[in-house]
Design an enzyme around this catalytic site. Structure first.
Site, short mmCIF file in Angstrom:
data_model
loop_
_atom_site.label_atom_id
_atom_site.label_comp_id
_atom_site.label_asym_id
_atom_site.label_seq_id
_atom_site.Cartn_x
_atom_site.Cartn_y
_atom_site.Cartn_z
N LYS A 235 0.84 -1.20 0.00
CA LYS A 235 0.00 0.00 0.00
C LYS A 235 0.88 1.25 0.00
O LYS A 235 2.01 1.21 0.49
CB LYS A 235 -0.85 0.02 1.28
CG LYS A 235 -2.00 -0.97 1.30
CD LYS A 235 -2.82 -0.80 2.56
CE LYS A 235 -3.97 -1.78 2.60
NZ LYS A 235 -4.99 -1.55 1.56
N ARG B 75 -10.45 -11.43 1.73
CA ARG B 75 -11.26 -12.52 1.16
C ARG B 75 -10.52 -13.84 1.21
O ARG B 75 -11.15 -14.90 1.24
CB ARG B 75 -11.68 -12.13 -0.28
CG ARG B 75 -10.53 -11.93 -1.21
CD ARG B 75 -10.92 -11.14 -2.46
NE ARG B 75 -10.96 -9.70 -2.23
CZ ARG B 75 -11.28 -8.81 -3.15
NH1 ARG B 75 -11.61 -9.20 -4.38
NH2 ARG B 75 -11.29 -7.52 -2.86
N1 BES Z 1 -8.29 -3.68 4.34
C1 BES Z 1 -8.38 -3.27 2.99
C2 BES Z 1 -9.66 -2.51 2.69
C3 BES Z 1 -9.71 -1.09 3.17
C4 BES Z 1 -8.96 -0.10 2.56
C5 BES Z 1 -10.58 -0.74 4.17
C6 BES Z 1 -9.06 1.20 3.01
C7 BES Z 1 -10.70 0.57 4.60
C8 BES Z 1 -9.92 1.54 4.02
C9 BES Z 1 -8.37 -4.48 2.07
O1 BES Z 1 -7.58 -5.54 2.49
C10 BES Z 1 -7.80 -4.03 0.77
O2 BES Z 1 -6.67 -3.66 0.74
N2 BES Z 1 -8.62 -4.05 -0.27
C11 BES Z 1 -8.21 -3.63 -1.55
C12 BES Z 1 -8.76 -4.60 -2.57
C13 BES Z 1 -8.22 -4.39 -3.95
C14 BES Z 1 -6.75 -4.75 -4.00
C15 BES Z 1 -9.00 -5.27 -4.90
C16 BES Z 1 -8.77 -2.23 -1.77
O3 BES Z 1 -9.89 -1.94 -1.35
O4 BES Z 1 -8.06 -1.42 -2.36
MN MN Z 2 -5.56 -5.34 1.88
#
Ligand code: BES
Ligand code: MN
Ligand code: ZN
Length: 502
Positions: A283, A357
Protein backbone atom coordinates in the site's frame (compact mmCIF):
# COMPACT_ATOMS: atom_id res chain seq x y z
CA UNK A 1 -20.70 3.54 35.21
CA UNK A 2 -23.76 2.05 36.90
CA UNK A 3 -27.15 2.33 35.24
CA UNK A 4 -30.49 1.69 36.92
CA UNK A 5 -34.17 2.30 36.28
CA UNK A 6 -36.53 3.66 38.91
CA UNK A 7 -40.12 4.69 39.00
CA UNK A 8 -40.21 8.35 39.96
CA UNK A 9 -43.38 10.34 39.53
CA UNK A 10 -42.95 13.95 38.32
CA UNK A 11 -43.80 15.23 41.79
CA UNK A 12 -41.09 13.08 43.35
CA UNK A 13 -38.66 14.27 40.72
CA UNK A 14 -39.31 17.90 41.41
CA UNK A 15 -39.27 17.66 45.17
CA UNK A 16 -37.30 14.96 46.83
CA UNK A 17 -35.07 13.36 44.18
CA UNK A 18 -31.63 13.94 45.67
CA UNK A 19 -29.19 13.82 42.82
CA UNK A 20 -26.05 15.49 41.60
CA UNK A 21 -27.76 16.38 38.36
CA UNK A 22 -31.28 16.21 37.03
CA UNK A 23 -31.31 16.02 33.22
CA UNK A 24 -34.40 17.54 31.63
CA UNK A 25 -35.58 17.60 28.03
CA UNK A 26 -36.72 20.87 26.45
CA UNK A 27 -37.92 21.40 22.88
CA UNK A 28 -36.91 24.51 20.93
CA UNK A 29 -38.75 27.64 21.90
CA UNK A 30 -38.70 26.82 25.61
CA UNK A 31 -41.25 24.05 25.14
CA UNK A 32 -40.75 21.94 28.32
CA UNK A 33 -40.95 18.15 28.48
CA UNK A 34 -43.25 16.60 31.13
CA UNK A 35 -40.61 16.22 33.81
CA UNK A 36 -39.31 19.71 33.14
CA UNK A 37 -42.85 21.07 33.51
CA UNK A 38 -43.24 19.42 36.92
CA UNK A 39 -39.86 20.66 38.04
CA UNK A 40 -40.62 24.17 36.79
CA UNK A 41 -43.83 24.15 38.79
CA UNK A 42 -42.06 23.08 41.97
CA UNK A 43 -39.40 25.73 41.39
CA UNK A 44 -42.07 28.38 40.89
CA UNK A 45 -41.33 29.04 37.24
CA UNK A 46 -37.55 29.23 37.61
CA UNK A 47 -36.89 27.13 34.48
CA UNK A 48 -39.19 29.15 32.24
CA UNK A 49 -37.65 32.38 33.49
CA UNK A 50 -34.16 31.17 32.63
CA UNK A 51 -35.28 29.88 29.22
CA UNK A 52 -36.93 33.19 28.46
CA UNK A 53 -33.46 34.73 28.49
CA UNK A 54 -32.64 32.59 25.43
CA UNK A 55 -29.57 30.89 26.95
CA UNK A 56 -30.48 27.40 25.68
CA UNK A 57 -29.90 27.08 21.94
CA UNK A 58 -32.72 25.40 20.01
CA UNK A 59 -30.41 22.93 18.25
CA UNK A 60 -30.78 19.33 19.40
CA UNK A 61 -27.98 18.48 21.83
CA UNK A 62 -27.47 22.03 23.12
CA UNK A 63 -27.32 22.14 26.92
CA UNK A 64 -27.65 24.64 29.73
CA UNK A 65 -26.53 23.97 33.29
CA UNK A 66 -28.45 25.54 36.15
CA UNK A 67 -27.33 25.61 39.77
CA UNK A 68 -29.14 26.21 43.02
CA UNK A 69 -32.70 26.12 41.72
CA UNK A 70 -34.92 26.94 44.71
CA UNK A 71 -37.30 24.22 45.85
CA UNK A 72 -35.31 21.33 44.32
CA UNK A 73 -33.34 18.58 46.00
CA UNK A 74 -31.17 18.19 42.90
CA UNK A 75 -27.81 19.97 43.14
CA UNK A 76 -27.88 20.83 39.44
CA UNK A 77 -30.31 20.83 36.57
CA UNK A 78 -29.04 20.17 33.07
CA UNK A 79 -31.44 21.34 30.38
CA UNK A 80 -31.01 19.52 27.07
CA UNK A 81 -32.50 20.74 23.84
CA UNK A 82 -34.33 18.23 21.64
CA UNK A 83 -34.65 20.67 18.74
CA UNK A 84 -37.98 21.50 17.10
CA UNK A 85 -40.82 19.34 18.43
CA UNK A 86 -42.24 18.55 14.98
CA UNK A 87 -38.81 17.65 13.58
CA UNK A 88 -37.85 15.34 16.44
CA UNK A 89 -36.27 12.15 15.06
CA UNK A 90 -33.78 9.44 15.92
CA UNK A 91 -30.97 11.73 14.76
CA UNK A 92 -32.07 14.53 17.09
CA UNK A 93 -32.58 12.05 19.93
CA UNK A 94 -29.02 10.84 19.50
CA UNK A 95 -27.68 14.39 19.38
CA UNK A 96 -29.57 15.19 22.56
CA UNK A 97 -28.19 12.15 24.40
CA UNK A 98 -24.69 12.86 23.17
CA UNK A 99 -25.00 16.51 24.19
CA UNK A 100 -26.23 15.59 27.65
CA UNK A 101 -23.50 12.98 28.10
CA UNK A 102 -20.78 15.37 26.99
CA UNK A 103 -22.01 17.98 29.48
CA UNK A 104 -22.24 15.38 32.27
CA UNK A 105 -18.66 14.31 31.58
CA UNK A 106 -17.40 17.73 32.58
CA UNK A 107 -19.39 18.05 35.81
CA UNK A 108 -18.49 17.29 39.39
CA UNK A 109 -21.80 15.42 39.86
CA UNK A 110 -21.34 11.80 40.90
CA UNK A 111 -24.79 10.74 39.82
CA UNK A 112 -27.54 11.89 37.49
CA UNK A 113 -31.26 11.28 37.10
CA UNK A 114 -32.70 11.32 33.60
CA UNK A 115 -36.45 11.02 32.97
CA UNK A 116 -36.16 8.96 29.77
CA UNK A 117 -39.73 9.06 28.54
CA UNK A 118 -39.35 12.75 27.68
CA UNK A 119 -36.66 11.80 25.17
CA UNK A 120 -38.83 9.17 23.41
CA UNK A 121 -39.04 9.21 19.61
CA UNK A 122 -42.46 8.47 18.15
CA UNK A 123 -42.73 4.97 16.73
CA UNK A 124 -39.98 3.65 19.03
CA UNK A 125 -41.09 2.15 22.32
CA UNK A 126 -39.77 2.66 25.82
CA UNK A 127 -37.30 -0.29 25.63
CA UNK A 128 -35.78 1.32 22.54
CA UNK A 129 -35.41 4.64 24.35
CA UNK A 130 -33.81 2.96 27.35
CA UNK A 131 -31.35 1.02 25.17
CA UNK A 132 -30.32 4.00 23.11
CA UNK A 133 -29.97 6.32 26.07
CA UNK A 134 -27.60 3.90 27.80
CA UNK A 135 -25.66 3.19 24.61
CA UNK A 136 -25.36 6.89 23.81
CA UNK A 137 -24.03 7.75 27.26
CA UNK A 138 -21.61 4.84 27.28
CA UNK A 139 -20.35 5.80 23.83
CA UNK A 140 -19.62 9.34 24.99
CA UNK A 141 -17.84 8.11 28.12
CA UNK A 142 -15.58 5.64 26.30
CA UNK A 143 -11.88 6.39 26.77
CA UNK A 144 -8.74 4.91 25.35
CA UNK A 145 -5.80 6.45 27.18
CA UNK A 146 -4.01 3.41 28.54
CA UNK A 147 -0.93 4.17 26.44
CA UNK A 148 -0.68 7.84 27.38
CA UNK A 149 1.57 8.66 30.32
CA UNK A 150 1.07 12.42 30.20
CA UNK A 151 -1.70 14.98 29.82
CA UNK A 152 -4.46 12.46 30.37
CA UNK A 153 -7.89 14.05 30.64
CA UNK A 154 -9.20 13.76 34.21
CA UNK A 155 -11.60 10.86 34.77
CA UNK A 156 -15.23 12.05 34.88
CA UNK A 157 -16.83 12.14 38.32
CA UNK A 158 -20.13 10.68 37.14
CA UNK A 159 -20.48 7.09 38.36
CA UNK A 160 -24.21 6.39 38.28
CA UNK A 161 -27.14 7.23 36.03
CA UNK A 162 -30.74 6.57 37.01
CA UNK A 163 -33.29 6.42 34.23
CA UNK A 164 -36.49 7.69 35.82
CA UNK A 165 -39.85 6.39 34.62
CA UNK A 166 -43.02 8.10 35.71
CA UNK A 167 -45.26 5.04 35.43
CA UNK A 168 -44.63 2.54 38.22
CA UNK A 169 -43.93 -0.32 38.33
CA UNK A 170 -40.86 -0.61 36.11
CA UNK A 171 -41.66 -3.24 33.49
CA UNK A 172 -39.62 -6.37 32.93
CA UNK A 173 -39.21 -5.22 29.35
CA UNK A 174 -37.56 -1.99 30.45
CA UNK A 175 -35.25 -3.90 32.82
CA UNK A 176 -34.32 -6.30 30.02
CA UNK A 177 -33.61 -3.36 27.73
CA UNK A 178 -31.26 -1.87 30.32
CA UNK A 179 -29.41 -5.15 30.78
CA UNK A 180 -29.15 -5.62 27.03
CA UNK A 181 -27.82 -2.10 26.53
CA UNK A 182 -25.17 -2.35 29.24
CA UNK A 183 -23.93 -5.69 27.88
CA UNK A 184 -23.97 -4.32 24.32
CA UNK A 185 -21.96 -1.30 25.44
CA UNK A 186 -19.45 -3.62 27.13
CA UNK A 187 -19.14 -5.55 23.86
CA UNK A 188 -18.80 -2.39 21.77
CA UNK A 189 -16.15 -1.05 24.18
CA UNK A 190 -14.18 -4.28 23.78
CA UNK A 191 -14.38 -4.01 19.99
CA UNK A 192 -13.27 -0.37 20.15
CA UNK A 193 -10.35 -1.08 22.41
CA UNK A 194 -9.14 -4.01 20.31
CA UNK A 195 -9.37 -1.76 17.25
CA UNK A 196 -7.58 1.16 18.90
CA UNK A 197 -4.70 -0.93 20.26
CA UNK A 198 -1.57 -0.60 18.11
CA UNK A 199 -0.62 -3.44 15.76
CA UNK A 200 2.58 -4.24 17.67
CA UNK A 201 0.45 -5.12 20.71
CA UNK A 202 -2.77 -6.33 19.13
CA UNK A 203 -1.31 -9.31 17.25
CA UNK A 204 -3.09 -12.53 16.27
CA UNK A 205 -1.80 -14.13 19.49
CA UNK A 206 -3.15 -11.19 21.49
CA UNK A 207 -6.60 -11.61 19.91
CA UNK A 208 -6.51 -15.30 20.79
CA UNK A 209 -5.61 -14.45 24.40
CA UNK A 210 -8.46 -11.93 24.56
CA UNK A 211 -10.86 -14.59 23.32
CA UNK A 212 -9.54 -16.98 25.98
CA UNK A 213 -10.19 -14.31 28.63
CA UNK A 214 -13.78 -13.89 27.46
CA UNK A 215 -14.21 -17.66 27.44
CA UNK A 216 -12.93 -17.92 30.99
CA UNK A 217 -15.03 -15.02 32.30
CA UNK A 218 -18.29 -16.26 30.79
CA UNK A 219 -17.57 -20.01 30.69
CA UNK A 220 -17.62 -20.27 26.90
CA UNK A 221 -16.11 -22.91 24.65
CA UNK A 222 -12.86 -21.93 22.98
CA UNK A 223 -10.47 -23.46 20.51
CA UNK A 224 -7.49 -21.84 18.84
CA UNK A 225 -6.17 -23.45 15.67
CA UNK A 226 -2.46 -23.05 15.00
CA UNK A 227 -0.51 -23.00 11.73
CA UNK A 228 -0.07 -26.78 11.73
CA UNK A 229 -3.83 -27.24 12.09
CA UNK A 230 -4.37 -24.89 9.14
CA UNK A 231 -1.88 -26.91 7.11
CA UNK A 232 -3.64 -30.14 8.01
CA UNK A 233 -7.00 -28.64 6.99
CA UNK A 234 -5.59 -27.37 3.70
CA UNK A 235 -6.22 -23.69 4.32
CA UNK A 236 -3.96 -22.61 1.47
CA UNK A 237 -5.47 -19.14 1.13
CA UNK A 238 -5.16 -18.19 4.80
CA UNK A 239 -1.61 -19.59 4.86
CA UNK A 240 -0.72 -17.53 1.78
CA UNK A 241 -1.68 -14.29 3.55
CA UNK A 242 0.32 -15.05 6.70
CA UNK A 243 3.38 -16.25 4.76
CA UNK A 244 5.27 -12.95 5.00
CA UNK A 245 4.67 -12.37 8.70
CA UNK A 246 6.75 -13.17 11.77
CA UNK A 247 3.57 -13.37 13.84
CA UNK A 248 2.03 -16.84 14.00
CA UNK A 249 -1.52 -16.97 12.58
CA UNK A 250 -4.47 -18.04 14.74
CA UNK A 251 -7.94 -19.25 13.92
CA UNK A 252 -10.09 -18.56 16.95
CA UNK A 253 -13.37 -20.40 17.59
CA UNK A 254 -15.45 -19.01 20.47
CA UNK A 255 -18.79 -20.62 21.32
CA UNK A 256 -21.63 -19.29 23.40
CA UNK A 257 -24.50 -21.72 24.00
CA UNK A 258 -27.45 -19.92 25.58
CA UNK A 259 -30.17 -22.02 23.90
CA UNK A 260 -31.00 -25.69 23.49
CA UNK A 261 -28.36 -27.85 21.82
CA UNK A 262 -30.78 -28.69 19.03
CA UNK A 263 -30.97 -25.05 18.00
CA UNK A 264 -28.66 -24.36 15.06
CA UNK A 265 -26.16 -21.58 15.81
CA UNK A 266 -25.69 -18.18 14.28
CA UNK A 267 -22.07 -18.22 13.12
CA UNK A 268 -20.20 -14.91 13.01
CA UNK A 269 -16.94 -14.77 11.06
CA UNK A 270 -14.68 -11.74 11.59
CA UNK A 271 -11.74 -10.61 9.47
CA UNK A 272 -8.76 -10.40 11.80
CA UNK A 273 -5.92 -8.83 9.83
CA UNK A 274 -4.01 -7.21 12.68
CA UNK A 275 -2.07 -5.12 10.18
CA UNK A 276 -2.54 -4.82 6.43
CA UNK A 277 0.50 -3.47 4.59
CA UNK A 278 -0.87 -4.87 1.34
CA UNK A 279 1.96 -7.43 1.26
CA UNK A 280 4.06 -7.46 -1.92
CA UNK A 281 1.29 -5.36 -3.54
CA UNK A 282 2.38 -2.80 -0.95
CA UNK A 283 0.00 0.00 0.00
CA UNK A 284 1.08 3.65 -0.33
CA UNK A 285 2.40 5.18 2.91
CA UNK A 286 -0.29 7.77 3.61
CA UNK A 287 -2.54 6.79 6.51
CA UNK A 288 -1.20 3.25 6.45
CA UNK A 289 -1.34 3.29 10.27
CA UNK A 290 -5.11 3.00 9.91
CA UNK A 291 -4.65 -0.54 8.66
CA UNK A 292 -4.32 -1.53 12.32
CA UNK A 293 -8.12 -1.31 12.22
CA UNK A 294 -8.20 -4.12 9.65
CA UNK A 295 -9.06 -6.54 12.49
CA UNK A 296 -12.26 -4.62 13.28
CA UNK A 297 -14.45 -7.46 11.99
CA UNK A 298 -12.73 -9.79 14.44
CA UNK A 299 -13.10 -7.25 17.24
CA UNK A 300 -16.82 -6.87 16.55
CA UNK A 301 -17.37 -10.63 16.55
CA UNK A 302 -15.61 -11.00 19.90
CA UNK A 303 -17.50 -7.94 21.19
CA UNK A 304 -20.88 -9.28 20.07
CA UNK A 305 -20.27 -12.64 21.72
CA UNK A 306 -19.15 -10.95 24.90
CA UNK A 307 -22.33 -8.87 24.84
CA UNK A 308 -24.63 -11.86 24.29
CA UNK A 309 -22.88 -13.90 26.96
CA UNK A 310 -22.93 -10.91 29.33
CA UNK A 311 -26.71 -10.59 29.09
CA UNK A 312 -27.21 -14.40 29.04
CA UNK A 313 -29.13 -14.18 25.80
CA UNK A 314 -31.12 -17.29 24.84
CA UNK A 315 -29.14 -17.86 21.64
CA UNK A 316 -26.43 -20.13 20.26
CA UNK A 317 -23.64 -18.15 18.64
CA UNK A 318 -20.24 -19.25 17.40
CA UNK A 319 -17.50 -16.77 16.51
CA UNK A 320 -14.87 -17.78 13.99
CA UNK A 321 -11.94 -15.40 13.68
CA UNK A 322 -9.09 -15.94 11.22
CA UNK A 323 -6.28 -13.72 12.48
CA UNK A 324 -2.94 -12.92 10.85
CA UNK A 325 -0.81 -10.10 9.47
CA UNK A 326 -0.35 -9.15 5.82
CA UNK A 327 3.35 -8.32 5.43
CA UNK A 328 5.94 -8.14 2.63
CA UNK A 329 8.96 -10.41 3.10
CA UNK A 330 11.15 -12.87 1.24
CA UNK A 331 8.70 -15.58 2.16
CA UNK A 332 5.63 -13.53 1.27
CA UNK A 333 3.11 -14.56 -1.36
CA UNK A 334 3.74 -13.06 -4.82
CA UNK A 335 1.19 -11.64 -7.25
CA UNK A 336 0.60 -14.54 -9.63
CA UNK A 337 0.90 -17.26 -6.99
CA UNK A 338 -1.84 -19.89 -7.17
CA UNK A 339 -3.08 -21.55 -3.98
CA UNK A 340 -5.59 -24.25 -3.15
CA UNK A 341 -8.24 -23.22 -0.64
CA UNK A 342 -9.73 -25.51 1.99
CA UNK A 343 -12.78 -25.89 -0.29
CA UNK A 344 -10.54 -27.40 -2.98
CA UNK A 345 -11.05 -24.46 -5.34
CA UNK A 346 -7.86 -22.82 -6.63
CA UNK A 347 -7.20 -19.07 -6.56
CA UNK A 348 -4.76 -16.97 -8.53
CA UNK A 349 -3.61 -14.23 -6.17
CA UNK A 350 -3.25 -11.30 -8.57
CA UNK A 351 -3.07 -8.74 -5.79
CA UNK A 352 -1.77 -9.58 -2.33
CA UNK A 353 -3.65 -6.57 -0.93
CA UNK A 354 -6.96 -8.37 -1.54
CA UNK A 355 -6.10 -10.55 1.46
CA UNK A 356 -9.30 -10.27 3.50
CA UNK A 357 -11.26 -12.52 1.16
CA UNK A 358 -8.40 -15.03 1.23
CA UNK A 359 -8.50 -15.54 4.99
CA UNK A 360 -12.30 -15.37 5.03
CA UNK A 361 -12.85 -18.01 2.35
CA UNK A 362 -11.03 -20.64 4.40
CA UNK A 363 -12.74 -19.57 7.61
CA UNK A 364 -16.15 -19.76 5.88
CA UNK A 365 -15.42 -23.26 4.60
CA UNK A 366 -14.27 -24.28 8.07
CA UNK A 367 -17.50 -22.91 9.59
CA UNK A 368 -19.63 -25.28 7.49
CA UNK A 369 -18.97 -27.94 10.12
CA UNK A 370 -21.13 -26.03 12.61
CA UNK A 371 -24.21 -26.41 10.35
CA UNK A 372 -25.18 -22.79 10.93
CA UNK A 373 -28.74 -21.52 10.94
CA UNK A 374 -27.11 -18.52 9.26
CA UNK A 375 -23.55 -17.36 8.79
CA UNK A 376 -22.58 -13.68 8.75
CA UNK A 377 -19.09 -12.46 8.04
CA UNK A 378 -17.89 -9.02 9.08
CA UNK A 379 -14.92 -7.45 7.37
CA UNK A 380 -13.13 -4.20 6.56
CA UNK A 381 -12.97 -5.65 3.10
CA UNK A 382 -12.84 -2.96 0.42
CA UNK A 383 -11.94 0.68 -0.03
CA UNK A 384 -14.60 0.60 -2.77
CA UNK A 385 -17.28 0.19 -0.11
CA UNK A 386 -16.18 3.50 1.44
CA UNK A 387 -16.58 5.13 -1.95
CA UNK A 388 -20.05 3.62 -2.39
CA UNK A 389 -21.57 4.21 1.05
CA UNK A 390 -19.22 6.55 2.90
CA UNK A 391 -19.07 6.31 6.68
CA UNK A 392 -22.79 5.99 7.34
CA UNK A 393 -23.98 2.60 6.13
CA UNK A 394 -22.29 -0.78 6.29
CA UNK A 395 -22.43 -2.67 2.99
CA UNK A 396 -24.68 -5.72 3.10
CA UNK A 397 -24.61 -8.66 0.68
CA UNK A 398 -26.60 -11.86 1.12
CA UNK A 399 -27.54 -15.04 -0.71
CA UNK A 400 -30.85 -15.20 1.19
CA UNK A 401 -33.29 -12.29 1.16
CA UNK A 402 -34.95 -13.21 4.45
CA UNK A 403 -31.58 -13.03 6.18
CA UNK A 404 -30.82 -9.72 4.45
CA UNK A 405 -34.15 -8.29 5.63
CA UNK A 406 -33.45 -9.42 9.21
CA UNK A 407 -30.06 -7.70 9.11
CA UNK A 408 -31.51 -4.49 7.68
CA UNK A 409 -34.17 -4.47 10.41
CA UNK A 410 -31.61 -5.20 13.15
CA UNK A 411 -29.42 -2.40 11.83
CA UNK A 412 -32.30 0.07 11.83
CA UNK A 413 -33.33 -0.95 15.33
CA UNK A 414 -29.76 -0.65 16.64
CA UNK A 415 -29.23 2.54 14.60
CA UNK A 416 -26.16 0.78 13.24
CA UNK A 417 -27.46 0.69 9.74
CA UNK A 418 -26.60 -1.40 6.71
CA UNK A 419 -27.56 -0.97 3.07
CA UNK A 420 -28.00 -3.87 0.70
CA UNK A 421 -25.89 -4.16 -2.44
CA UNK A 422 -26.34 -6.62 -5.33
CA UNK A 423 -24.76 -10.04 -5.41
CA UNK A 424 -25.82 -10.91 -8.94
CA UNK A 425 -24.22 -13.69 -10.97
CA UNK A 426 -23.51 -11.11 -13.69
CA UNK A 427 -20.60 -9.79 -11.62
CA UNK A 428 -18.97 -13.19 -11.19
CA UNK A 429 -17.24 -13.12 -14.58
CA UNK A 430 -15.00 -10.32 -13.35
CA UNK A 431 -13.23 -12.91 -11.17
CA UNK A 432 -12.23 -15.06 -14.15
CA UNK A 433 -8.63 -16.30 -14.18
CA UNK A 434 -6.70 -17.77 -17.10
CA UNK A 435 -4.78 -20.09 -14.79
CA UNK A 436 -6.92 -21.02 -11.76
CA UNK A 437 -10.58 -21.47 -10.80
CA UNK A 438 -10.78 -17.78 -9.98
CA UNK A 439 -8.73 -14.64 -9.38
CA UNK A 440 -8.79 -12.86 -6.03
CA UNK A 441 -9.60 -9.48 -7.62
CA UNK A 442 -12.27 -8.33 -10.07
CA UNK A 443 -10.93 -5.00 -11.32
CA UNK A 444 -12.00 -1.47 -10.37
CA UNK A 445 -15.70 -1.51 -11.25
CA UNK A 446 -17.95 -2.56 -8.34
CA UNK A 447 -14.99 -3.53 -6.16
CA UNK A 448 -17.03 -4.30 -3.08
CA UNK A 449 -19.51 -6.37 -5.10
CA UNK A 450 -16.84 -8.56 -6.68
CA UNK A 451 -15.23 -9.07 -3.26
CA UNK A 452 -18.60 -10.33 -1.99
CA UNK A 453 -19.01 -12.45 -5.14
CA UNK A 454 -15.69 -14.09 -4.36
CA UNK A 455 -16.90 -15.00 -0.85
CA UNK A 456 -20.21 -16.25 -2.28
CA UNK A 457 -18.29 -19.03 -4.02
CA UNK A 458 -17.45 -20.47 -0.61
CA UNK A 459 -20.85 -20.20 1.04
CA UNK A 460 -23.19 -21.80 -1.48
CA UNK A 461 -24.29 -24.45 1.03
CA UNK A 462 -25.28 -21.94 3.74
CA UNK A 463 -27.64 -19.02 4.41
CA UNK A 464 -24.98 -16.38 4.32
CA UNK A 465 -24.56 -12.62 4.57
CA UNK A 466 -21.49 -10.43 4.34
CA UNK A 467 -21.05 -7.05 6.04
CA UNK A 468 -18.40 -4.75 4.56
CA UNK A 469 -17.53 -2.37 7.41
CA UNK A 470 -14.60 -0.62 5.68
CA UNK A 471 -16.38 2.75 6.02
CA UNK A 472 -18.04 2.28 9.40
CA UNK A 473 -15.56 0.50 11.69
CA UNK A 474 -13.42 3.52 12.46
CA UNK A 475 -13.17 7.28 12.12
CA UNK A 476 -10.18 9.08 10.58
CA UNK A 477 -8.73 12.51 11.20
CA UNK A 478 -8.80 14.32 14.50
CA UNK A 479 -11.34 11.89 15.98
CA UNK A 480 -9.41 8.87 14.74
CA UNK A 481 -10.58 5.77 16.55
CA UNK A 482 -12.65 2.64 16.39
CA UNK A 483 -16.45 3.02 16.46
CA UNK A 484 -17.32 -0.45 17.80
CA UNK A 485 -19.66 -0.96 14.85
CA UNK A 486 -21.35 -3.30 14.03
CA UNK A 487 -21.56 -4.80 17.53
CA UNK A 488 -25.02 -3.25 18.18
CA UNK A 489 -26.33 -4.62 14.87
CA UNK A 490 -24.97 -8.12 15.49
CA UNK A 491 -26.38 -8.28 19.01
CA UNK A 492 -29.78 -7.14 17.80
CA UNK A 493 -29.67 -9.66 14.95
CA UNK A 494 -28.98 -12.52 17.34
CA UNK A 495 -31.74 -11.40 19.73
CA UNK A 496 -34.27 -10.99 16.93
CA UNK A 497 -33.48 -14.56 15.89
CA UNK A 498 -34.43 -15.52 19.46
CA UNK A 499 -37.74 -13.72 19.08
CA UNK A 500 -37.02 -10.44 20.83
CA UNK A 501 -38.48 -7.55 18.86
CA UNK A 502 -38.77 -4.67 21.31
N1 BES B 1 -8.29 -3.68 4.34
C1 BES B 1 -8.38 -3.27 2.99
C2 BES B 1 -9.66 -2.51 2.69
C3 BES B 1 -9.71 -1.09 3.17
C4 BES B 1 -8.96 -0.10 2.56
C5 BES B 1 -10.58 -0.74 4.17
C6 BES B 1 -9.06 1.20 3.01
C7 BES B 1 -10.70 0.57 4.60
C8 BES B 1 -9.92 1.54 4.02
C9 BES B 1 -8.37 -4.48 2.07
O1 BES B 1 -7.58 -5.54 2.49
C10 BES B 1 -7.80 -4.03 0.77
O2 BES B 1 -6.67 -3.66 0.74
N2 BES B 1 -8.62 -4.05 -0.27
C11 BES B 1 -8.21 -3.63 -1.55
C12 BES B 1 -8.76 -4.60 -2.57
C13 BES B 1 -8.22 -4.39 -3.95
C14 BES B 1 -6.75 -4.75 -4.00
C15 BES B 1 -9.00 -5.27 -4.90
C16 BES B 1 -8.77 -2.23 -1.77
O3 BES B 1 -9.89 -1.94 -1.35
O4 BES B 1 -8.06 -1.42 -2.36
MN1 MN C 1 -5.56 -5.34 1.88
ZN1 ZN D 1 -7.28 -5.69 4.50
Amino acid sequence: MEFSIRALAPAQLSGGAKTGCLVLAVFAGGNLGRAAQAVDKAAMGALRRVLAHGDLAGKAGATLLLQKIPGLAAERVLLVSLGERNEFSVTHFREAVRGAATALKGLGARDAVLPVADFAVSGRGLPWTVRHTVLGIREAFYRFDQLKTQKKAAAPALAAVTLALSGAPVTLQAQAALKEAVATADGADLARTLGNLPPNLCTPAFLADEARKIAKQFKLGIEVLERKDMERLGMGALLAVTAGSRQPPKLIVLRYAGAAKSKKPLVLVGKGITFDTGGISLKPGGEMDEMKFDMSGAGSVLGAIRALAGMRAPVNVIGVVPACENMPDGAATRPGDIVTTMSGQTVEILNTDAEGRLILCDALTYAERFTPDAIVDVATLTGACVIALGHVATGLFANDQKLADEILAAGDDAWDRAWQMPLWEDYQEQLRSNFADMANIGGRPAGSVTAACYLARFTRKMRWAHLDIAGTAWRSGRDKGSTGRPVPLLVRLALRGAGRRS
